[in-house]
Design a protein around this motif. Structure first.
Motif, short mmCIF file in Angstrom:
data_model
loop_
_atom_site.label_atom_id
_atom_site.label_comp_id
_atom_site.label_asym_id
_atom_site.label_seq_id
_atom_site.Cartn_x
_atom_site.Cartn_y
_atom_site.Cartn_z
N THR A 97 3.47 14.69 0.80
CA THR A 97 3.72 13.29 1.13
C THR A 97 5.22 13.02 1.19
O THR A 97 5.70 12.32 2.09
CB THR A 97 3.05 12.36 0.11
OG1 THR A 97 1.64 12.58 0.13
CG2 THR A 97 3.35 10.90 0.41
N ARG A 125 5.84 11.39 -5.87
CA ARG A 125 4.89 11.69 -4.80
C ARG A 125 4.54 13.18 -4.79
O ARG A 125 5.26 14.00 -5.37
CB ARG A 125 5.51 11.33 -3.45
CG ARG A 125 5.82 9.87 -3.25
CD ARG A 125 4.62 9.11 -2.78
NE ARG A 125 4.98 7.78 -2.31
CZ ARG A 125 4.19 7.02 -1.58
NH1 ARG A 125 2.99 7.45 -1.22
NH2 ARG A 125 4.58 5.82 -1.20
N GLU A 152 -4.62 6.79 -6.36
CA GLU A 152 -3.95 7.75 -5.48
C GLU A 152 -4.01 9.12 -6.15
O GLU A 152 -3.34 9.37 -7.15
CB GLU A 152 -2.50 7.35 -5.24
CG GLU A 152 -1.75 8.32 -4.32
CD GLU A 152 -0.27 8.01 -4.21
OE1 GLU A 152 0.40 8.67 -3.40
OE2 GLU A 152 0.23 7.13 -4.95
N GLU A 172 0.52 4.25 0.82
CA GLU A 172 0.44 5.10 2.01
C GLU A 172 1.23 4.54 3.19
O GLU A 172 1.47 5.25 4.19
CB GLU A 172 -1.01 5.34 2.42
CG GLU A 172 -1.78 4.10 2.80
CD GLU A 172 -2.52 3.46 1.63
OE1 GLU A 172 -3.56 2.81 1.89
OE2 GLU A 172 -2.04 3.59 0.48
N ASP A 173 1.66 3.27 3.10
CA ASP A 173 2.42 2.67 4.18
C ASP A 173 3.93 2.81 4.00
O ASP A 173 4.70 2.43 4.89
CB ASP A 173 2.09 1.18 4.30
CG ASP A 173 0.65 0.95 4.77
OD1 ASP A 173 0.09 1.85 5.41
OD2 ASP A 173 0.10 -0.14 4.48
N ARG A 178 0.85 -1.19 0.00
CA ARG A 178 0.00 0.00 0.00
C ARG A 178 0.88 1.23 0.00
O ARG A 178 1.70 1.42 0.91
CB ARG A 178 -0.91 0.01 1.22
CG ARG A 178 -1.81 -1.21 1.31
CD ARG A 178 -2.90 -1.07 2.37
NE ARG A 178 -2.55 -0.24 3.49
CZ ARG A 178 -3.44 0.52 4.15
NH1 ARG A 178 -4.70 0.55 3.77
NH2 ARG A 178 -3.07 1.23 5.20
#
Length: 265
Positions: free
Chosen positions: A70, A66, A129, A38-39, A36
């Motif tokens: 982020t 990104r 995303e 976001e991890d 993932r």
């Protein structure tokens, strides 16, 4: 073909130049690839090595697909430069700047996102995303084959997506504004802005080839530089072919950064 880097010796002629820059991708280079997005996180040891390089006068610049927010959150260092989105938004001297023409695309990708929402039902595991002006579709966790083809077909059917440029990466398809901005142009801008005489460039993905190509051009104009591909089982062979040297994964990057700190005068 790039050579495996097992000693810092081949890089010493670059490391001795001043000002010296370290220009690096983040995902898959500084931070391990995870299921993932976001991890993902930059390990503490790599963050500390970057901090030590910057404290010793190395111009650290991170070039990433990104979003800027982020990227800064992942790395956790504000006293370095960032080129995000990629190259559409930059962070220099603790100030955010956007590429000319960026404003037109900062929100309009949302209709394209709506067109692609159904992919999560037709291809379980696909993840969208939204990066503001960019939209990434990840298929690392997709169940079964054909996810990439399904994404590309959906993009072809989306009228809103036609305004954007399609760029593929590691298990990901991305929509980008049709502006002259990529990791190569970002690198050229950073080299000029930071006044670099030497540069070591790190990357692991297809999109990082633009950085390596820009470095080759800068070397032809007198810059001392070395391109290091961060290799793995899923890395495209073209990345290694475009580089001078290789290291294995973020663990190899940690070793390299630590050796750079030791080699600094």
């Amino acid at each position: 073909m790039a050579r495996a880097l097992t000693s810092i010796e081949p890089l010493l002629p670059v490391i001795r130049r001043r000002p010296l820059g370290l220009l690096s991708d983040i995902d898959g280079t500084l931070s391990p690839i995870v299921a993932r997005p976001e991890d993902a996180a930059v390990p503490d040891a790599i963050r500390e090595a970057l901090r030590r390089l910057a404290a010793r006068g190395v111009k650290v610049a991170l070039i990433t697909g990104r979003s800027l927010d982020t990227a800064r959150r992942m790395v956790g260092l504000d006293d370095v430069a960032y080129a995000a989105d990629p190259g559409l938004t930059v962070w220099l001297a603790r100030r955010r700047e956007a590429a000319a023409g960026m404003g037109e695309y900062e929100a309009p990708d949302r209709p394209a996102e709506g067109d692609l929402q159904g992919l999560s039902q037709t291809v379980p595991g696909v993840q969208l995303e939204n990066k503001g002006a960019l939209l990434a579709v990840h298929y690392r966790r997709a169940e079964g084959p054909g996810a990439r083809e399904a994404i590309l077909e959906a993009l072809g059917r989306s009228q809103a997506a036609q305004r954007f440029r399609v760029q593929e990466g590691r298990m990901m398809v991305e929509l980008r504004p049709p502006l002259r901005a990529d990791k190569g142009t970002a690198m050229e801008m950073l080299i000029a802005h930071l006044g670099l005489q030497g540069a070591i460039c790190l990357g692991d993905d297809i999109t990082d080839i633009d950085m390596f190509a820009a470095l080759r051009q800068q070397r032809a104009e007198g810059l001392a530089g070395a391109a290091v591909a961060v290799v793995s089982k899923e890395a495209a062979p073209e990345v290694e072919q475009a580089a001078d040297y290789t290291v294995e994964g973020p663990e190899g990057v940690e070793w390299l950064l630590t050796e750079m700190v030791r080699a600094l005068p």
